[in-house]
Structure formats: C-alpha cells, structure tokens
Enzyme design. Structure first.
Site, mmCIF file in Angstrom:
data_model
loop_
_atom_site.group_PDB
_atom_site.id
_atom_site.type_symbol
_atom_site.label_atom_id
_atom_site.label_comp_id
_atom_site.label_asym_id
_atom_site.label_seq_id
_atom_site.Cartn_x
_atom_site.Cartn_y
_atom_site.Cartn_z
ATOM 1 N N ASP A 57 0.833 -1.202 0.000
ATOM 2 C CA ASP A 57 0.000 0.000 0.000
ATOM 3 C C ASP A 57 0.865 1.248 0.000
ATOM 4 O O ASP A 57 1.833 1.350 0.762
ATOM 5 C CB ASP A 57 -0.909 0.008 1.237
ATOM 6 C CG ASP A 57 -1.776 1.251 1.299
ATOM 7 O OD1 ASP A 57 -2.807 1.272 0.587
ATOM 8 O OD2 ASP A 57 -1.425 2.201 2.016
ATOM 9 N N TYR B 249 2.688 10.506 -0.726
ATOM 10 C CA TYR B 249 3.754 10.125 0.199
ATOM 11 C C TYR B 249 5.110 10.577 -0.346
ATOM 12 O O TYR B 249 5.487 10.248 -1.473
ATOM 13 C CB TYR B 249 3.785 8.621 0.438
ATOM 14 C CG TYR B 249 2.588 8.033 1.155
ATOM 15 C CD1 TYR B 249 1.641 8.835 1.788
ATOM 16 C CD2 TYR B 249 2.396 6.659 1.198
ATOM 17 C CE1 TYR B 249 0.558 8.294 2.436
ATOM 18 C CE2 TYR B 249 1.313 6.099 1.849
ATOM 19 C CZ TYR B 249 0.388 6.919 2.466
ATOM 20 O OH TYR B 249 -0.695 6.376 3.108
ATOM 21 N N ALA C 14 0.307 2.044 16.521
ATOM 22 C CA ALA C 14 0.225 3.442 16.955
ATOM 23 C C ALA C 14 1.543 4.171 16.692
ATOM 24 O O ALA C 14 2.089 4.844 17.560
ATOM 25 C CB ALA C 14 -0.181 3.548 18.424
ATOM 26 N N GLN D 257 12.188 -5.404 11.411
ATOM 27 C CA GLN D 257 10.866 -4.998 11.877
ATOM 28 C C GLN D 257 9.771 -5.727 11.106
ATOM 29 O O GLN D 257 8.744 -6.108 11.672
ATOM 30 C CB GLN D 257 10.707 -3.485 11.715
ATOM 31 C CG GLN D 257 11.602 -2.665 12.630
ATOM 32 C CD GLN D 257 11.538 -1.174 12.319
ATOM 33 O OE1 GLN D 257 11.408 -0.776 11.163
ATOM 34 N NE2 GLN D 257 11.636 -0.356 13.351
ATOM 35 N N TRP E 198 -4.386 1.235 9.164
ATOM 36 C CA TRP E 198 -3.020 1.737 9.252
ATOM 37 C C TRP E 198 -2.698 2.104 10.697
ATOM 38 O O TRP E 198 -3.586 2.312 11.512
ATOM 39 C CB TRP E 198 -2.788 2.921 8.316
ATOM 40 C CG TRP E 198 -3.630 4.153 8.517
ATOM 41 C CD1 TRP E 198 -4.864 4.392 7.998
ATOM 42 C CD2 TRP E 198 -3.276 5.327 9.258
ATOM 43 N NE1 TRP E 198 -5.314 5.638 8.385
ATOM 44 C CE2 TRP E 198 -4.356 6.238 9.150
ATOM 45 C CE3 TRP E 198 -2.146 5.699 9.991
ATOM 46 C CZ2 TRP E 198 -4.344 7.501 9.753
ATOM 47 C CZ3 TRP E 198 -2.140 6.949 10.593
ATOM 48 C CH2 TRP E 198 -3.226 7.832 10.478
#
Length: 325
Positions: free
Chosen positions: A49, A54, A209, A290, A205
């Site tokens: 996505d 962006y 947080a 990650q 999304w």
C-alpha cells in the site's frame, strides 16, 4: 502468512500488508527501502500500500523500483488519490480531472499497467460524489483499476457512496483504510457497523500506533534516536500519543505480551486482526527485522482473557469517540 477476502469482492489480501508512508523516499535510504520490501516478500506479504502524496510522489517511485521484476500476478498493489501533488488548482481533490490524471501518473511511477485497489485518500465535500464515483468506474472499465476503496471516510460518507454506486450500477467500494489500534478505536462505533452492512472491509493503518505500542517510548524520557518520534517528518504525527499517561499504560502491556510469547508489536498487530471486519493490518518499517517481527502476528488468536487484560491496562486512554480527531 494468512490471507483474507477484501469485503465482498474476490480479492484476497495478506493479513499483514506493507505500507511506505513516512519511510520510502523520506526517512530511509533507497537500498534500505529495497531491503524492507524484499523482507516483506520473503515473509509472505503479498499486499503493498502506498499513496501518490507520500514523500511528494517519491514513495511510489521507490516502491515501483523495489517491485520491478517480481511477477505482477503474485502481489496486490494499492495506492490513493486526493492530496495535492502539484501547484495547480486541479492537482488535488476528487474531481474527475485529478483522479484520471493522478491514476495515470501513479501507474507510471509504480511501473505497472494496473492497480489492484485505487482509494480515495479522503472525502472531498467540494466535488459531487457521483462525479468521483463515475471517474473511478471509468478507470475500472478501462482495466486500469481492478477495485475501488476509500480511506478515512466516516459512516454517512460510506453509506452515501454505496447508495449512489448501487443506483448507477457502478462497482461497489470494497474497502476503507482508517487508523486503528488498541489506542485509537473510534471506527468501532459507526464505521465498522456501516462497513459490515455494505460488505466493506477495513485495511487499517498504524496498528502499532506509529511505534508507541512497541513500548520503546518511556514516560518522562526523550524518544530514542533514530525513532519516528525523534525525526522531523514523523514527530508531528506521533506527538498526540506521547503523553506520559499513555506511555505509562503502554508499559503495562509489556508483561501481557510476554506472558503469551509475543513482542509488544506483535501483540498490537494481532489485536487489530481479532476484528473480523479488518482484512489486513498495514505495517511500515525502516529495517527488515521490523518486518520479520511484525509478520509473526499473522494467524495469532488472542484469548478473551488477554483482550480483557489489555482493556484493563489501557483504561481511559483509549480513544473511542468518533468526534475526536
């Protein structure tokens, strides 16, 4: 990696999606971005996505380059339109001219001939909704877009779009992309019920947080170097979640995660996936590790006792009021 259907459509998406807001073309270098995309593919992520806005369109360019050479049928590619991408009066919004031209530009930057999902990044009250939906429909008819979605639309906006599309015989919206996490639950009151009724799924999304739910930010302490909260581009988006009360409550989630063998980030991603209206959780990453960590949340089922513990720890720091932005 598990997959779920997106709304009432025939499109399958990976439970974990890879998104590049605030990373590609901005916070991380090109080679590092490529490594993260490769890690996503290696981990079984098939859904990617992005958005034209962006990093001032650079994020689409980097993602297109990173996916070049990968069999197009093996992944789902999503992008969005609404925010300004140029200086002109028609370089923004959901008018027909901007939607069609932005789609063509996104296709060029992403190095593809079609988008699996094209999303209205926000609602545009200045343009008739029928014009917006007809422009999307024409892109579908032309084969440049396979499915249509929206992002951060509220329940009445979604219901109005569904009604107009049904009356006109347009392809229906199949997804909404809202912010959703343990700390930010405002879609539960109205958006999710309206979406369920319309056969629309959520692509959420910020399930972690923006890093707050990892526990790496501690109350009373400055944010660690090279984290989003310490960066110029990311700090503004995360500031509202950085109060000492929120950070203190988040520290209380660490033993909850440890007791069931998950990292705090995995717990946060798994939590949003417990909602059956959520088709996929979009993760971002500045490092491949990650990605490898977060994908382990796919397929995890949290017991009711765990969900109760989470709610007890977070208490009144959870945002549920749909009128709070």
């Amino acid at each position: 990696m598990e997959h779920r259907r997106l709304g009432r459509s025939g499109l399958n998406v990976s439970e974990i999606s890879y998104g590049n807001w605030l990373t590609h073309g901005d916070q991380i270098e090109r080679d590092q971005a490529f490594s993260c995309v490769r890690a996503a593919l290696d981990s079984g992520i098939t859904t990617f996505d992005t958005a034209d806005v962006y990093a001032g369109t650079k994020a689409e360019v980097v993602l297109g380059e990173a996916l070049e050479g990968i069999r197009r049928e093996s992944y789902e590619l999503f992008t969005k339109v609404f925010w300004p991408t140029g200086p002109g009066p028609n370089d923004r919004g959901l008018g027909r001219k901007h939607i069609i031209e932005s789609c063509h530009a996104s296709l060029r930057r992403l190095r593809t001939d079609h988008l699996d999902l094209y999303q209205a990044h926000r609602y545009d009250p200045t343009v008739p909704l029928e014009e917006t939906l007809r422009a999307f429909e024409d892109l579908v008819r032309a084969g440049k877009v396979l499915y249509v979605g929206v992002s951060e639309w509220d329940a009445p906006q979604i219901a109005a779009a569904v009604e107009i599309a049904a009356a006109a015989g347009f392809d229906q919206i199949i997804s909404n992309q809202p912010q959703y996490s343990m700390l930010w639950r405002k879609i539960e009151a109205e958006v999710i019920p309206a979406s369920r009724a319309a056969g629309i799924s959520q692509l959420v999304w910020s399930p972690v947080a923006q890093g707050v739910l990892t526990g790496k930010y501690r109350p009373g302490a400055p944010p660690p170097e090279e984290t989003r909260a310490a960066s110029g581009s990311g700090a503004g988006f995360i500031r509202r979640l950085m109060g000492d009360e929120v950070l203190t409550r988040v520290q209380g989630l660490l033993p909850v995660a440890a007791d069931i063998g998950l990292s705090p980030a995995q717990l946060a991603v798994a939590w949003v996936l417990q909602n059956d209206n959520v088709a996929s959780a979009i993760i971002g990453a500045s490092r491949p590790e990650q990605v490898h960590e977060n994908v382990k949340a796919a397929g995890v089922t949290l017991d009711p006792e765990v969900l109760t513990r989470i709610d007890a720890v977070l208490g009144d720091v959870v945002i549920t009021d749909p009128n709070i932005v």
